[in-house]
Design an enzyme around this catalytic site. Structure first.
Site, PDB file in Angstrom:
ATOM      1  N   CYS A 197      25.462 -13.094  15.619  1.00 32.51           N
ATOM      2  CA  CYS A 197      25.066 -13.226  17.028  1.00 32.51           C
ATOM      3  C   CYS A 197      25.883 -14.321  17.709  1.00 32.51           C
ATOM      4  CB  CYS A 197      23.588 -13.559  17.115  1.00 32.51           C
ATOM      5  SG  CYS A 197      22.590 -12.407  16.189  1.00 32.51           S
TER       6      CYS A 197
ATOM      7  N   LYS B   3      21.228 -12.725  27.798  1.00 35.69           N
ATOM      8  CA  LYS B   3      21.344 -12.723  26.327  1.00 35.69           C
ATOM      9  C   LYS B   3      22.646 -13.403  25.888  1.00 35.69           C
ATOM     10  CE  LYS B   3      20.932 -11.753  22.035  1.00 35.69           C
ATOM     11  NZ  LYS B   3      19.882 -12.275  21.198  1.00 35.69           N
TER      12      LYS B   3
ATOM     13  N   ASN C 271      23.125 -17.284  23.659  1.00 34.64           N
ATOM     14  CA  ASN C 271      23.870 -17.526  22.420  1.00 34.64           C
ATOM     15  C   ASN C 271      25.152 -18.326  22.663  1.00 34.64           C
ATOM     16  OD1 ASN C 271      21.907 -16.432  20.872  1.00 34.64           O
ATOM     17  ND2 ASN C 271      22.957 -14.516  20.425  1.00 34.64           N
TER      18      ASN C 271
ATOM     19  N   ASP D 297      17.780   6.491  12.145  1.00 33.23           N
ATOM     20  CA  ASP D 297      18.965   5.803  11.636  1.00 33.23           C
ATOM     21  C   ASP D 297      19.931   6.843  11.068  1.00 33.23           C
ATOM     22  OD1 ASP D 297      19.331   2.560  10.940  1.00 33.23           O
ATOM     23  OD2 ASP D 297      20.719   3.925   9.912  1.00 33.23           O
TER      24      ASP D 297
HETATM   25  N1  SAJ Z   1      24.270 -24.127  13.400  1.00 35.39           N
HETATM   26  C1  SAJ Z   1      24.934 -25.361  13.320  1.00 35.39           C
HETATM   27  N2  SAJ Z   1      24.316 -26.455  13.859  1.00 35.39           N
HETATM   28  C2  SAJ Z   1      23.085 -26.380  14.452  1.00 35.39           C
HETATM   29  C3  SAJ Z   1      22.427 -25.133  14.528  1.00 35.39           C
HETATM   30  C4  SAJ Z   1      23.045 -24.005  13.993  1.00 35.39           C
HETATM   31  O1  SAJ Z   1      26.051 -25.464  12.805  1.00 35.39           O
HETATM   32  O2  SAJ Z   1      22.597 -27.448  14.884  1.00 35.39           O
HETATM   33  C5  SAJ Z   1      24.921 -22.920  12.828  1.00 35.39           C
HETATM   34  C6  SAJ Z   1      24.130 -22.277  11.675  1.00 35.39           C
HETATM   35  O3  SAJ Z   1      24.363 -22.926  10.458  1.00 35.39           O
HETATM   36  C7  SAJ Z   1      24.653 -20.850  11.715  1.00 35.39           C
HETATM   37  C8  SAJ Z   1      24.919 -20.620  13.211  1.00 35.39           C
HETATM   38  O4  SAJ Z   1      24.964 -21.898  13.811  1.00 35.39           O
HETATM   39  O5  SAJ Z   1      25.882 -20.743  11.016  1.00 35.39           O
HETATM   40  C9  SAJ Z   1      23.884 -19.752  13.908  1.00 35.39           C
HETATM   41  O6  SAJ Z   1      22.559 -20.095  13.501  1.00 35.39           O
HETATM   42  P1  SAJ Z   1      21.336 -20.212  14.523  1.00 35.39           P
HETATM   43  O7  SAJ Z   1      20.129 -20.612  13.765  1.00 35.39           O
HETATM   44  O8  SAJ Z   1      21.720 -21.089  15.649  1.00 35.39           O
HETATM   45  O9  SAJ Z   1      21.188 -18.750  15.158  1.00 35.39           O
HETATM   46  P2  SAJ Z   1      21.030 -17.237  14.596  1.00 35.39           P
HETATM   47  O10 SAJ Z   1      22.383 -16.606  14.637  1.00 35.39           O
HETATM   48  O11 SAJ Z   1      20.255 -17.126  13.355  1.00 35.39           O
HETATM   49  O12 SAJ Z   1      20.086 -16.617  15.775  1.00 35.39           O
HETATM   50  C10 SAJ Z   1      20.500 -16.718  17.133  1.00 35.39           C
HETATM   51  C11 SAJ Z   1      19.316 -17.249  17.977  1.00 35.39           C
HETATM   52  N3  SAJ Z   1      19.802 -17.618  19.308  1.00 35.39           N
HETATM   53  C12 SAJ Z   1      19.578 -18.839  19.855  1.00 35.39           C
HETATM   54  O13 SAJ Z   1      19.007 -19.726  19.261  1.00 35.39           O
HETATM   55  C13 SAJ Z   1      20.052 -19.041  21.256  1.00 35.39           C
HETATM   56  C14 SAJ Z   1      18.202 -16.195  18.047  1.00 35.39           C
HETATM   57  O14 SAJ Z   1      17.164 -16.626  18.909  1.00 35.39           O
HETATM   58  C15 SAJ Z   1      18.785 -14.867  18.561  1.00 35.39           C
HETATM   59  O15 SAJ Z   1      17.783 -13.850  18.628  1.00 35.39           O
HETATM   60  C16 SAJ Z   1      19.855 -14.424  17.591  1.00 35.39           C
HETATM   61  O16 SAJ Z   1      20.895 -15.422  17.592  1.00 35.39           O
HETATM   62  C17 SAJ Z   1      20.391 -13.074  18.060  1.00 35.39           C
HETATM   63  O17 SAJ Z   1      19.978 -12.038  17.489  1.00 35.39           O
HETATM   64  O18 SAJ Z   1      21.150 -13.039  19.040  1.00 35.39           O
END
Ligand code: SAJ
Length: 401
Positions: A255, A201, A205, A30
């Site tokens: 992400c 990927k 997302n 790092d």
């Molecule tokens: N959110 C909503 N409504 C929902 C689900 C989530 O408003 O029903 C919002 C959350 O509050 C948050 C945002 O979406 O602000 C993202 O949260 P998340 O839990 O959907 O995802 P991350 O960003 O924590 O992680 C995502 C994941 N990708 C997917 O589910 C497709 C994870 O598997 C990935 O590894 C990660 O991105 C990444 O590193 O890319």
């Protein structure tokens, strides 16, 4: 086998630890000397349940050490950030500088893998860079792209059990990378080419972003139509082929709110839904802030005094302490600016102290405030009683009323 992980962040460090635990001799690199120092002392600089014990174990066993420069190894992993620039253009300069740092060390038979979320074609670009600087390595090293998919907070389990997509610049590269990951991944390792793996990927997302945008759009429609969006979604999801996600105060994190731009920047004419979804999810945060401000004004006109407002939650999603790219933080800031910070209580139960916001206990804030704004659906908030004497703006479905 010796492996060098370039980048000890939220993904690089856990992956390096898991690899070290499974027989790989790991050097974690790092550019931040503080991160290197902490890692070598067995201290985790990120927050991830169960990970610090594992780090201490591998440091003590001598199978993982951190450094500011890479060492000659058999495999090199690029796990550095890929942010976007002001105009939403992806910035792959960290991948490029990490690649340049390992370039002089590469030797015949080595494996070079990019894990960082990257625009389509990045692996080919890095291949061209490597072969232009080291032409003797053409056809002599293995190059692949293998994105991570872990959910912060559940990293130890997901790093081992999630399926992974691995795309090499040729079949031999894919096979070589699969052989490496099979040392610690129990999920299925799916082989493809590097471009498809890169797009995969971004697709995962973007798909989630589009689905959340649908839920957020419904919430705006329901607000106008006087329909309870939570009840509506719950009922619609009773259909065997409908599965709508939950609306919220916007989409945050580093992400889902970022990766779709890697597609829209490169394919603007073709990515209409993806780019609309980004706009809807961004707009939802703006709309929430406006809604709070208009509710404050209404309250003042009715009661002839300025209301006290509790902003419940700062983290970008429930039950974590991560405030980066948080829509809740954006809304709190916007509302505070509109009233010169007066009468706003900021709540974040997962954070002890914050350098910008003075934090209030969630029970005290709930008791004291006239207007309660639920921004992040943290578990403790769900235990609060829904009070008739408060104005409640529930943007994340705490009471689902
Ligand atoms: N959110 C909503 N409504 C929902 C689900 C989530 O408003 O029903 C919002 C959350 O509050 C948050 C945002 O979406 O602000 C993202 O949260 P998340 O839990 O959907 O995802 P991350 O960003 O924590 O992680 C995502 C994941 N990708 C997917 O589910 C497709 C994870 O598997 C990935 O590894 C990660 O991105 C990444 O590193 O890319």
């Amino acid at each position: 086998m010796k492996a060098c992980f370039m980048g000890l962040g939220y993904i690089g460090l856990p992956t390096a630890i898991i690899a070290a635990k499974n027989g790989v001799q790991v050097v974690g690199v790092d550019i931040n000397p503080k991160v290197v120092e902490m890692t070598n002392q067995g201290k985790l600089h990120i927050i991830e349940p169960g990970m610090e014990e594992m780090l201490q174990e591998v440091v003590k066993a001598g199978s993982l050490k951190a450094a500011t420069v890479p060492e000659v190894s058999d495999a090199y992993f690029m796990v550095v950030p890929t942010p976007f620039k002001g105009n939403h253009e992806p910035d792959i300069s960290y991948v490029e500088s990490a690649t340049r740092a390992v370039l002089p060390l590469l030797k015949e038979g080595d494996l070079y893998v990019i894990e960082s979320t990257s625009p389509v074609g990045t692996t080919d670009k890095m291949k061209d860079l490597i072969f232009s600087e080291r032409p003797e390595l053409i056809d002599n090293i293995y190059i692949a792209y293998c994105p991570e998919r872990v959910l912060p907070g559940n990293v130890i389990y997901e790093l081992v059990h999630n399926d992974r997509v691995i795309g090499g610049i040729n079949d031999e590269s894919t096979d070589k990378a699969i052989a490496f990951y099979s040392q610690f991944v129990h999920g299925t390792l799916h082989s493809t080419n590097s471009k498809t793996a890169e797009m995969c990927k971004l697709t995962e997302n973007s798909s989630r972003d589009v689905q959340i945008a649908f839920a957020n759009e419904l919430s705006l429609i329901c607000d106008k139509a006087g329909i309870n969006v939570w009840e509506l979604i719950n009922l619609a999801n009773k259909h065997p082929r409908v599965n709508i996600l939950q609306p919220g105060c916007g989409v945050g994190g580093h992400c889902i709110a970022v990766d779709p731009y890697f597609i829209t920047a490169e394919f603007p004419m073709e990515s209409k839904i993806i780019s609309q979804a980004r706009e809807i999810n961004n707009y939802k945060s703006f709309w929430c802030a406006e809604k709070v401000q208009s509710e404050m004004l209404k309250f003042e006109l009715e009661h002839h005094y300025k209301p006290c407002v509790a902003m419940m939650g700062l983290a970008f999603k429930p039950n974590i302490d991560d405030l980066r790219e948080s829509p809740a933080k954006y809304i709190v800031t916007k509302v505070m600016q509109s009233c010169n910070n007066a009468n706003i209580l900021v709540v974040e139960p997962n954070v002890k102290e914050h350098n910008v916001f003075k934090l209030t206990d969630y029970r005290d804030a709930y008791e004291k405030a006239d207007i309660i704004v639920f921004l992040t659906a943290h578990e403790p908030f769900r235990a609060l009683e829904c009070r008739e004497d408060k104005v409640i703006l529930d943007f994340c479905g705490i009471f689902k009323k």
